[in-house]
Motif scaffolding. Structure first.
Motif, PDB file in Angstrom:
ATOM      1  N   SER A   1       0.833  -1.214   0.000  1.00  0.00           N
ATOM      2  CA  SER A   1       0.000   0.000   0.000  1.00  0.00           C
ATOM      3  C   SER A   1       0.863   1.257   0.000  1.00  0.00           C
ATOM      4  N   GLU A   2       1.928   1.233   0.778  1.00  0.00           N
ATOM      5  CA  GLU A   2       2.819   2.406   0.815  1.00  0.00           C
ATOM      6  C   GLU A   2       3.527   2.581  -0.531  1.00  0.00           C
ATOM      7  N   MET A   3       3.875   1.484  -1.143  1.00  0.00           N
ATOM      8  CA  MET A   3       4.542   1.575  -2.455  1.00  0.00           C
ATOM      9  C   MET A   3       3.581   2.138  -3.502  1.00  0.00           C
ATOM     10  N   GLU A   4       2.320   1.720  -3.426  1.00  0.00           N
ATOM     11  CA  GLU A   4       1.328   2.258  -4.374  1.00  0.00           C
ATOM     12  C   GLU A   4       1.102   3.747  -4.137  1.00  0.00           C
ATOM     13  N   ARG A   5       1.141   4.133  -2.877  1.00  0.00           N
ATOM     14  CA  ARG A   5       0.998   5.567  -2.564  1.00  0.00           C
ATOM     15  C   ARG A   5       2.163   6.343  -3.194  1.00  0.00           C
TER      16      ARG A   5
ATOM     17  N   LEU B   1       2.076   9.228  -6.134  1.00  0.00           N
ATOM     18  CA  LEU B   1       2.690  10.561  -6.009  1.00  0.00           C
ATOM     19  C   LEU B   1       3.694  10.829  -7.135  1.00  0.00           C
ATOM     20  N   GLY B   2       3.937   9.817  -7.941  1.00  0.00           N
ATOM     21  CA  GLY B   2       4.813  10.013  -9.102  1.00  0.00           C
ATOM     22  C   GLY B   2       6.245   9.565  -8.892  1.00  0.00           C
ATOM     23  N   LEU B   3       6.481   8.816  -7.828  1.00  0.00           N
ATOM     24  CA  LEU B   3       7.862   8.387  -7.559  1.00  0.00           C
ATOM     25  C   LEU B   3       8.187   7.093  -8.299  1.00  0.00           C
ATOM     26  N   LYS B   4       9.460   6.959  -8.628  1.00  0.00           N
ATOM     27  CA  LYS B   4       9.914   5.743  -9.300  1.00  0.00           C
ATOM     28  C   LYS B   4      10.909   4.966  -8.436  1.00  0.00           C
ATOM     29  N   VAL B   5      11.347   5.618  -7.368  1.00  0.00           N
ATOM     30  CA  VAL B   5      12.305   4.991  -6.456  1.00  0.00           C
ATOM     31  C   VAL B   5      11.818   5.193  -5.027  1.00  0.00           C
TER      32      VAL B   5
ATOM     33  N   ASP C   1       7.713  -1.022 -12.435  1.00  0.00           N
ATOM     34  CA  ASP C   1       8.460   0.206 -12.704  1.00  0.00           C
ATOM     35  C   ASP C   1       9.138   0.789 -11.469  1.00  0.00           C
ATOM     36  N   LEU C   2       8.961   0.131 -10.345  1.00  0.00           N
ATOM     37  CA  LEU C   2       9.480   0.692  -9.102  1.00  0.00           C
ATOM     38  C   LEU C   2      10.877   0.143  -8.787  1.00  0.00           C
TER      39      LEU C   2
ATOM     40  N   ASN D   1      18.716  -6.331  -9.905  1.00  0.00           N
ATOM     41  CA  ASN D   1      18.661  -5.151 -10.780  1.00  0.00           C
ATOM     42  C   ASN D   1      17.565  -4.137 -10.430  1.00  0.00           C
ATOM     43  N   LYS D   2      16.692  -4.466  -9.494  1.00  0.00           N
ATOM     44  CA  LYS D   2      15.677  -3.483  -9.077  1.00  0.00           C
ATOM     45  C   LYS D   2      16.185  -2.607  -7.933  1.00  0.00           C
ATOM     46  N   ILE D   3      17.388  -2.882  -7.522  1.00  0.00           N
ATOM     47  CA  ILE D   3      17.941  -2.110  -6.406  1.00  0.00           C
ATOM     48  C   ILE D   3      18.936  -1.082  -6.936  1.00  0.00           C
ATOM     49  N   ILE D   4      18.603   0.178  -6.700  1.00  0.00           N
ATOM     50  CA  ILE D   4      19.450   1.276  -7.176  1.00  0.00           C
ATOM     51  C   ILE D   4      20.719   1.366  -6.336  1.00  0.00           C
ATOM     52  N   ALA D   5      20.513   1.353  -5.020  1.00  0.00           N
ATOM     53  CA  ALA D   5      21.636   1.467  -4.085  1.00  0.00           C
ATOM     54  C   ALA D   5      21.139   0.998  -2.727  1.00  0.00           C
ATOM     55  N   CYS D   6      22.085   0.707  -1.837  1.00  0.00           N
ATOM     56  CA  CYS D   6      21.724   0.347  -0.466  1.00  0.00           C
ATOM     57  C   CYS D   6      22.189   1.452   0.464  1.00  0.00           C
ATOM     58  N   GLY D   7      21.388   1.734   1.480  1.00  0.00           N
ATOM     59  CA  GLY D   7      21.821   2.658   2.517  1.00  0.00           C
ATOM     60  C   GLY D   7      22.348   1.862   3.692  1.00  0.00           C
ATOM     61  N   GLY D   8      23.287   2.462   4.419  1.00  0.00           N
ATOM     62  CA  GLY D   8      23.786   1.758   5.599  1.00  0.00           C
ATOM     63  C   GLY D   8      24.722   2.624   6.409  1.00  0.00           C
ATOM     64  N   SER D   9      24.795   2.287   7.685  1.00  0.00           N
ATOM     65  CA  SER D   9      25.636   3.091   8.576  1.00  0.00           C
ATOM     66  C   SER D   9      26.884   2.341   9.028  1.00  0.00           C
ATOM     67  N   TRP D  10      27.032   1.076   8.540  1.00  0.00           N
ATOM     68  CA  TRP D  10      28.079   0.250   9.139  1.00  0.00           C
ATOM     69  C   TRP D  10      29.486   0.811   8.928  1.00  0.00           C
ATOM     70  N   MET D  11      29.714   1.568   7.879  1.00  0.00           N
ATOM     71  CA  MET D  11      31.083   2.074   7.637  1.00  0.00           C
ATOM     72  C   MET D  11      31.324   3.439   8.280  1.00  0.00           C
ATOM     73  N   VAL D  12      30.261   4.023   8.826  1.00  0.00           N
ATOM     74  CA  VAL D  12      30.396   5.360   9.439  1.00  0.00           C
ATOM     75  C   VAL D  12      29.755   5.368  10.836  1.00  0.00           C
TER      76      VAL D  12
END
Ligand code: 3PG
Length: 210
Positions: free
Chosen positions: A113-117, A121-125, A149-150, A170-181
């Motif tokens: 549901s959150e992804m559909e929202r 709103l026009g987001l692709k990522v 398309d998401l 291939n659907k993953i643009i990038a990963c966020g993480g704090s482990w290196m900082v």
């Protein structure tokens, strides 16, 4: 296009700075060791000034704001130089405000549901948060089958141990993480240790994505 830059960098360091004096040395370590990017979280009062310092002193670095919960925080971040906005959840008002100001925004989502929202709103990522507790890569693959398309930016519980599998999808643009900082390393000024962790992370991206 900022999402192409995310894709090239592959891993977005999520930082919590207690003191804006840490901003420049940290930015230097990130830029010199292969992850010229930071999501500076609005969890501390040093966030806004840290974004300002990083953006001014490292103009080629991709500096954005994380944990942005209100329009007011989004404005402060943007005025300080943030090139993107990230939040843990999807607040339609914050998302719309960023879109109205042509600032890329990646809200956190976890359910269809959150992804559909977000799509509405026009987001692709979208950010997928917190990635590991919410089902990890299996969950992303399952929902990605429906929302063709998401694309996703998983964050939360990702580390050098599991980031490879995420980056390979291939659907993953990038990963966020704090482990290196990690906050304790930053607060202790352990720049050499941070540099080694950043390099290790950048090498993983190179390994998977070439
Ligand atoms: C956070 O909210 O701190 C980010 O999602 C990073 O999560 P992590 O500390 O598990 O990498």
């Amino acid at each position: 296009m900022i999402f192409e830059d995310f894709s090239k960098i592959g891993i977005i360091p999520v930082v919590v700075l207690d003191d804006s004096q840490q901003a420049a040395p940290l930015a230097e370590v990130l830029c010199k060791n292969g992850l010229p990017c930071a999501e500076v979280t609005f969890r501390t009062s040093a966030a806004e000034e840290s974004i300002r310092i990083m953006s001014r002193e490292f103009p080629d670095m991709l500096v954005g704001a994380g944990t942005v919960l209100t329009i007011e925080q989004a404005d402060r971040a943007i005025n300080a130089g943030a090139k993107f906005i990230v939040s843990p959840g999807l607040n339609p008002k914050v998302v719309q405000h960023c879109l109205d100001n042509s600032v890329p925004v990646t809200p956190g989502t976890q359910t269809p549901s959150e992804m559909e929202r977000a799509l509405e709103l026009g987001l692709k990522v979208v950010k997928f948060f917190p990635a590991e507790p919410a089902g990890g890569l299996n969950m992303i693959k399952a929902v990605a089958a429906a929302y063709v398309d998401l694309k996703f930016m998983p964050t939360g519980g990702i580390s050098a141990k599991n980031v490879k599998e995420y980056l390979a999808y291939n659907k993953i643009i990038a990963c966020g993480g704090s482990w290196m900082v990690k906050k304790d390393l930053v607060n202790a000024g352990e720049w050499d240790k941070i540099a080694a962790l950043v390099r290790e992370a950048a090498d993983i991206v190179k390994d998977v994505r070439g």
